[in-house]
Design a protein around this motif. Structure first.
Motif: not given
Length: 233
Positions: A15-29, A42-50
């Protein structure tokens, strides 16, 4: 409430990663990892799961010389994870009112909602020292309603940003809601404030944004009239 306040609230890693993308727009890992306090891997692995869950998607974005950068953004399903204020029911009710009772009745309902909002915002802004404080308090009030709003200084004025629209489906079905909100902002911020919508979720933008500045016309107009009055006939 600022985006940092929102991001620091307790929530799962996903949810934290989703919120960051929601509030900041497109982002790199890497950028997401920095914001979340984890490594880029670690961010990339979380993004792959999402992404496997259909909540985010990656796209190659050219950035200067070299290989394109992989940038992550929310999918429609990812955006749907945020409050929608019972979107389907709202859209159905709007259509029913329009077809069964007419556009005039729908307009009166929107006006009544706007009047309630104006009263609530006026109370929230009461006692503000200046325009900057008014915008900050308005952002706080909108955040409490689910708009994930924040205010920031911009040049000689301010920017009111809303990262989420909890009535997006209703606003898409009836543009009167958006017109009423803009009129409401202009009224509660006062005649000395000029308010312009610069980004609009309903028009395909990631967020709604409003540029707010001091309205100098109210100050210059009396001087122009005086100049004409004093001009010899």
């Amino acid at each position: 409430m600022s985006s940092d306040d929102l991001e620091n609230s307790p929530r799962s890693a996903a949810d934290r990663f989703l919120l960051l993308l929601k509030t900041r727009g497109p982002q790199t890992a890497a950028d997401l990892g920095t914001a979340a306090g984890v490594t880029g891997e670690a961010a990339r692995q979380q993004l792959v799961r999402l992404a496997a869950s259909g909540l985010v998607v990656a796209a190659a974005e050219p950035r200067g010389v070299g290989r394109p950068t992989q940038v992550w953004t929310l999918t429609a399903a990812g955006n749907a994870r945020f409050p929608d204020a019972h979107a389907e029911l709202t859209a159905h009710l709007i259509q029913t009112i329009r077809t069964q009772l007419g556009e005039d009745v729908l307009d009166r309902l929107i006006d009544a909602r706007a009047a309630e909002s104006k009263a609530a915002y006026a109370a929230a802004l009461d006692g503000s020292a200046d325009l900057g404080e008014k915008v900050a308090r308005l952002a706080q009030a909108r955040t409490r309603e689910g708009y994930m709003a924040e205010s920031q200084a911009e040049g000689r004025g301010y920017l009111l940003v809303e990262n989420h629209c909890p009535i997006c489906v209703a606003a898409t079905a009836c543009q009167g809601f958006c017109r009423a909100e803009l009129d409401t902002f202009r009224e509660v911020l006062g005649q000395d404030a000029a308010v312009e919508r610069t980004e609009h979720i309903v028009q395909g933008d990631r967020r709604c944004a409003y540029r707010i500045s001091l309205n100098t016309r109210s100050e210059s107009e009396p001087r122009r009239r005086k100049s004409r009055d004093e001009k010899p006939s």
